[in-house]
Scaffold this motif. Structure first.
Motif, PDB file in Angstrom:
ATOM      1  N   ASN A 122      35.202  41.047  38.108  1.00 14.92           N
ATOM      2  CA  ASN A 122      35.773  42.399  37.631  1.00 14.92           C
ATOM      3  C   ASN A 122      36.335  42.335  36.302  1.00 14.92           C
ATOM      4  O   ASN A 122      36.277  43.295  35.423  1.00 14.92           O
ATOM      5  CB  ASN A 122      37.405  42.456  38.471  1.00 14.92           C
ATOM      6  N   ALA A 123      36.728  41.146  35.732  1.00 14.09           N
ATOM      7  CA  ALA A 123      36.959  40.887  34.545  1.00 14.09           C
ATOM      8  C   ALA A 123      35.954  41.433  33.280  1.00 14.09           C
ATOM      9  O   ALA A 123      36.046  41.940  32.155  1.00 14.09           O
ATOM     10  CB  ALA A 123      37.726  39.690  33.960  1.00 14.09           C
ATOM     11  N   GLU A 124      34.691  40.860  33.907  1.00 13.87           N
ATOM     12  CA  GLU A 124      33.437  41.168  32.954  1.00 13.87           C
ATOM     13  C   GLU A 124      33.207  42.877  32.962  1.00 13.87           C
ATOM     14  O   GLU A 124      32.627  43.149  31.890  1.00 13.87           O
ATOM     15  CB  GLU A 124      32.403  40.445  33.534  1.00 13.87           C
ATOM     16  N   TRP A 125      33.447  43.343  33.794  1.00  6.03           N
ATOM     17  CA  TRP A 125      33.169  44.937  34.293  1.00  6.03           C
ATOM     18  C   TRP A 125      34.198  45.316  33.000  1.00  6.03           C
ATOM     19  O   TRP A 125      34.030  46.481  32.184  1.00  6.03           O
ATOM     20  CB  TRP A 125      33.271  45.299  35.546  1.00  6.03           C
ATOM     21  N   MET A 126      35.569  45.072  32.965  1.00  5.00           N
ATOM     22  CA  MET A 126      36.407  45.465  32.209  1.00  5.00           C
ATOM     23  C   MET A 126      36.086  45.423  30.802  1.00  5.00           C
ATOM     24  O   MET A 126      36.193  46.133  29.993  1.00  5.00           O
ATOM     25  CB  MET A 126      37.808  44.735  32.340  1.00  5.00           C
ATOM     26  N   MET A 129      32.646  47.770  29.911  1.00  7.01           N
ATOM     27  CA  MET A 129      32.903  49.411  29.789  1.00  7.01           C
ATOM     28  C   MET A 129      33.326  49.694  28.624  1.00  7.01           C
ATOM     29  O   MET A 129      34.564  49.101  28.056  1.00  7.01           O
ATOM     30  CB  MET A 129      33.615  49.869  31.082  1.00  7.01           C
ATOM     31  N   PRO A 130      33.169  50.748  27.846  1.00  6.21           N
ATOM     32  CA  PRO A 130      33.665  51.160  26.749  1.00  6.21           C
ATOM     33  C   PRO A 130      35.041  52.088  27.420  1.00  6.21           C
ATOM     34  O   PRO A 130      35.157  52.429  28.376  1.00  6.21           O
ATOM     35  CB  PRO A 130      32.747  52.502  26.294  1.00  6.21           C
ATOM     36  N   GLY A 131      35.845  52.102  26.256  1.00  2.32           N
ATOM     37  CA  GLY A 131      37.284  52.732  26.504  1.00  2.32           C
ATOM     38  C   GLY A 131      38.558  51.921  25.822  1.00  2.32           C
ATOM     39  O   GLY A 131      38.096  50.825  25.493  1.00  2.32           O
ATOM     40  N   THR A 132      39.431  52.337  25.962  1.00  2.00           N
ATOM     41  CA  THR A 132      40.770  51.891  25.342  1.00  2.00           C
ATOM     42  C   THR A 132      41.447  50.949  26.420  1.00  2.00           C
ATOM     43  O   THR A 132      41.182  51.034  27.569  1.00  2.00           O
ATOM     44  CB  THR A 132      41.798  52.872  24.795  1.00  2.00           C
ATOM     45  N   VAL A 207      31.687  56.108  32.426  1.00  2.00           N
ATOM     46  CA  VAL A 207      31.427  54.770  32.514  1.00  2.00           C
ATOM     47  C   VAL A 207      30.671  54.511  33.729  1.00  2.00           C
ATOM     48  O   VAL A 207      30.351  53.270  33.891  1.00  2.00           O
ATOM     49  CB  VAL A 207      32.752  54.047  32.383  1.00  2.00           C
ATOM     50  N   ASN A 208      30.576  55.379  34.559  1.00  2.00           N
ATOM     51  CA  ASN A 208      29.828  55.124  35.864  1.00  2.00           C
ATOM     52  C   ASN A 208      28.468  55.632  35.836  1.00  2.00           C
ATOM     53  O   ASN A 208      28.015  55.688  34.778  1.00  2.00           O
ATOM     54  CB  ASN A 208      30.603  55.482  37.236  1.00  2.00           C
TER      55      ASN A 208
END
Length: 550
Positions: A122-126, A129-132, A207-208
């Motif tokens: 889950n942390a690697e997905w965070m 993904m682009p975004g603030t 991002v999906n």
């Protein structure tokens, strides 16, 4: 130059230790892990599980890619071997046959995975993904029920996500894809937590996979843990039903591991020597409402207590009679959203009172065990903002003063047991969202900072809060505990890692777990040094023991 010498000495010592161990026959299985891309690989978690067993044992490879399983941990038999290394998988089947009194050897070859997305934490997905950070923090409300991979692989557009938000608000927080539970009556949950649902939905749709067949951004993995992080033995005990969610895991004085079940009405007990599990059904006192338990505590008579969530009750289990005693919210106080998930009994011996938190409205109760009546102290507020304290975790000291952890903001609240007056202390990191924790033997409150990515400690003598940031990004600690041996621990629902803090030096050592592990409560057995950590795999139906070797 000194660091080079130290590394050389460390390597030489490990080689000498291994040679001596082989000579004495103390190892049962040894080998080396390699890949075409890296050669020998450090930091690979290697697991062995005997056919027909519910217990698996894992070790981690050293700088030379070597691993070694102690003979005391593996009985003779046929074992299936697995390996975990970010971005890699085992090339072919691996197994080993172990015989008493001999050392088996097997080398493991890894290859690059073809589908990296199926292996991300889950942390690697965070991180990928682009975004603030503000946008991404919304997802910290999602991983309690399912992985972030489900969201990233979805094809919902913004309108579709808005419908999802509405639907998610009607689910019990202990829901999983295997067992979703709807809330009853008019109860709902605030999944947006004050944010802008529409803006979040529009961002998620970028991002999906709603606009393309693959992601427009590179998928990132965390570097493997090395050095001291490889000096560990991890034991995992499978529980008998995949629906079991071991939310809190706590040892009794005899060494049995007890667990609360977040999605079912059972209190469980597991014998670590055999892996045998006994489950004790908890009475349903509010039929039709969601089922499951959260907080698990032991009193001075070694009897377990649990918060029975949306049953709007707490329960005490008498181990001699094997019967439950239930206390429910008075009818005039109860509601569809009544939820008694958290209790505090550490100081109950001093005044015969149990602290209880009702999540609906944030009300704090005290149960008088002499009169068998509850008193409602109401909902406490932050005097600076005027906002209600969003308690997620209530703990007491030996004088039965209570601490509330303000998960809605960034406050620690201390309630005086005699005067009932509350004092609010802000965490150094604003909006750190503290949750769960424990009062240690010195009377200090340790807690996790979910949004602050840290372990926190409040010292009532100085009235100061100290924070130690966890090194892995997006760890989002759920709970924290400190022992008598100078170390504190936390776990994560996102990284599949546990983190061990040397309190004096402020240095962390992290340990990678063998498989995806959604961690809630962390329990430290500090009867030895270093201590042994016990956790539940809340979505994996297992109990995990982590034993550092130094």
């Amino acid at each position: 130059m000194n660091s080079v010498i130290c590394r050389a000495v460390t390597t030489a010592c490990f080689v000498l230790f291994t040679v001596v161990a082989y000579a004495q026959g103390t190892m049962a299985l040894t080998g080396q892990v390699r890949s075409a891309e890296e050669g020998v690989m450090e930091g690979v978690v290697v697991s062995a599980k005997r056919d027909g067993s519910t217990i698996s044992v894992s070790v981690v490879t050293d700088a030379q890619g070597r691993f070694a399983f102690p003979a005391a941990r593996l009985e003779p038999g046929h074992y299936t071997l697995k390996a975990r290394a970010a971005g890699f998988e085992i090339d072919g089947a691996n197994a080993a046959d172990l015989a008493a009194g001999s050392v088996a050897g097997v080398d493991i070859k890894l290859r690059k995975v073809k589908n990296l997305s199926a292996h991300l934490t889950n942390a690697e997905w965070m991180s990928s993904m682009p975004g603030t950070d503000e946008q991404k923090r919304f997802l910290l409300n999602c991983n309690g029920c399912h992985t972030l991979e489900r969201i990233m692989k979805s094809t919902y557009d913004a309108d579709g996500f808005m419908q999802i938000f509405q639907r998610m608000a009607s689910y019990y927080p202990g829901s999983t894809p295997l067992k979703p539970q709807r809330l009853a009556g008019k109860a709902t949950r605030d999944v947006e937590r004050g944010g802008s649902g529409r803006k979040t939905a529009e961002w998620l749709a970028t991002v999906n996979l709603s606009q393309q067949q693959t992601w427009a951004y590179p998928l990132k993995t965390e570097p493997r843990l090395t050095g001291r992080s490889t000096r560990v033995i991890i034991t995992e005990y499978d529980l008998p039903n995949p629906l079991i969610q071991p939310h809190d895991v706590v040892l009794d004085r005899e060494g049995n591991a007890w667990y609360s079940d977040f999605g079912q009405m059972f209190l469980g007990k597991m014998d670590p020597k055999t892996g045998k599990v006994a489950q004790y059904p908890i009475p349903v006192v509010k039929p039709g409402w969601s089922e499951g338990t959260l907080d698990l505590e032991f009193d001075r008579d070694d009897n377990p207590w649990v918060g029975v969530m949306y049953q709007s009750a707490i329960a005490k289990f008498d181990r001699k009679s094997e019967k439950f005693r239930m206390w429910t919210t008075p009818k005039e106080w109860d509601s569809d959203a009544g939820q008694l998930g958290h209790i505090a009994i550490e100081g109950t011996h001093s005044d015969n009172k149990v602290w209880i938190k009702n999540s609906d409205g944030g009300h704090i109760y005290r149960l008088d065990l002499v009169s068998d009546k509850m008193e409602n102290l109401g909902a406490f507020k932050d005097p600076r903002s005027g906002k209600r304290i969003g308690t997620y975790g209530i703990h007491s000291d030996t004088q039965n003063n209570a601490y509330l952890l303000d998960f809605a903001a960034g406050n620690i609240v201390r309630i005086d047991a005699k005067t009932r007056n509350a004092t609010v202390y802000p965490t150094p990191t604003p909006d750190s969202r503290p949750r769960r924790g424990r009062v240690d033997h010195q009377g200090r409150l340790w807690f996790a900072e979910y949004q602050g990515n840290a372990i926190g400690m409040f010292d009532p003598r100085t009235e100061r809060i100290t924070e130690w940031k966890v090194p892995t990004p997006w760890s989002a600690p759920y709970d924290a505990v400190a022992g008598k041996n100078g170390e504190a621990w936390t776990g994560s629902m996102l990284t599949d890692r546990v983190s061990r803090l040397d309190i004096k030096s402020g240095q962390y050592t992290e340990y990678m777990l063998p498989r995806p592990t959604n961690i809630r409560r962390v329990y430290l057995d500090d009867s030895t040094s270093p201590g042994t950590l016990w956790i539940g795999s809340n979505h994996g139906a297992s109990i995990v023991k982590v034993e550092p070797l130094d």
